[in-house]
Design an enzyme around this catalytic site. Structure first.
Site, PDB file in Angstrom:
ATOM      1  CD  GLU A 144      57.428  10.083  11.427  1.00 19.93           C
ATOM      2  OE1 GLU A 144      57.762   9.884  10.054  1.00 19.93           O
ATOM      3  OE2 GLU A 144      57.080  10.570  11.829  1.00 19.93           O
ATOM      4  CB  CYS A 174      56.913  12.952  14.582  1.00 19.06           C
ATOM      5  SG  CYS A 174      57.933  14.271  14.518  1.00 19.06           S
ATOM      6  CB  CYS A 212      61.861  14.439  11.462  1.00 14.42           C
ATOM      7  SG  CYS A 212      61.653  14.372  12.958  1.00 14.42           S
ATOM      8  CB  CYS A 216      60.407  10.032  12.923  1.00 14.38           C
ATOM      9  SG  CYS A 216      59.972  11.943  14.820  1.00 14.38           S
ATOM     10  CG  ASN A 233      50.785  15.396  12.348  1.00 12.98           C
ATOM     11  OD1 ASN A 233      50.034  14.215  12.101  1.00 12.98           O
ATOM     12  ND2 ASN A 233      51.019  16.398  11.711  1.00 12.98           N
ATOM     13  CD  GLU A 244      50.635  20.801  13.100  1.00 17.91           C
ATOM     14  OE1 GLU A 244      51.464  20.711  11.929  1.00 17.91           O
ATOM     15  OE2 GLU A 244      50.505  22.020  13.524  1.00 17.91           O
TER      16      GLU A 244
END
Length: 130
Positions: free
Chosen positions: A52, A50, A83, A86, A39, A41
Site C-alpha cells: 500500500e 508495504c 497494517c 498503511c 511489498n 522486504e
C-alpha cells in the site's frame, strides 16, 4: 484498468525472500489513474515497504493526491487487511467512505472502507492550535 488484475499482477513482483508473503496493492485516484505497489522486504527486517505504501508513493510521485478506491491482495487464508501504518497512510489520501477491497489469491474478497479500517484516524485537524 481493473484494480483486481492490477493488484494481482504487481503482487508477482514483490520482493519477499524473508517472509515469502507477497502482497499487491492497486489504487484508483479521483482522476481515474491507477497506481500499484508490492511489498519490498529488506534483510534488515522489518525495514521494508508495504504494498500500500509503495502504491501511495507512486501516486504522489505522479502528482496525484486523492484515492478513490483501493484493492489489496495476498496469498492468505482470509482477506488480509493493511497494517496499522498503511491504514493511516490510506487515511491521509482517502476519505472515510472510500471503498477498500481486501482479497486472497484464491478469490475470496471482503469489502470495507477506509473509515472502517481506521476509526478515529489521526488527521490534520488534530494538529490545529487553539
Amino acid at each position: 484498468m481493473d484494480l483486481k488484475a492490477a493488484a494481482r499482477a504487481v503482487r508477482d513482483n514483490a520482493h519477499a525472500p524473508y517472509s515469502n508473503f507477497k502482497v499487491g496493492a492497486a489504487l484508483r485516484t479521483a482522476s481515474g489513474k491507477v497506481f500499484v505497489g508490492c511489498n519490498v522486504e529488506n534483510v534488515a527486517y522489518p525495514e521494508g515497504t508495504c504494498a500500500e505504501a509503495g502504491a501511495i508513493a507512486a501516486m504522489v510521485a505522479a502528482g496525484e493526491r486523492e484515492i478513490a478506491e483501493a484493492y489489496v491482495i495476498a496469498d492468505s487464508p482470509d482477506p488480509v487487511p493493511p497494517c496499522g501504518g498503511c491504514r493511516q497512510k490510506l487515511a491521509e489520501f482517502a476519505g472515510r467512505d472510500v471503498p477498500v477491497t481486501l482479497a486472497t489469491t484464491s478469490g475470496s474478497e471482503r469489502q470495507t472502507t477506509v473509515g472502517t479500517l481506521l476509526p478515529g484516524a489521526f488527521g490534520a485537524g488534530h494538529m490545529e492550535r487553539r
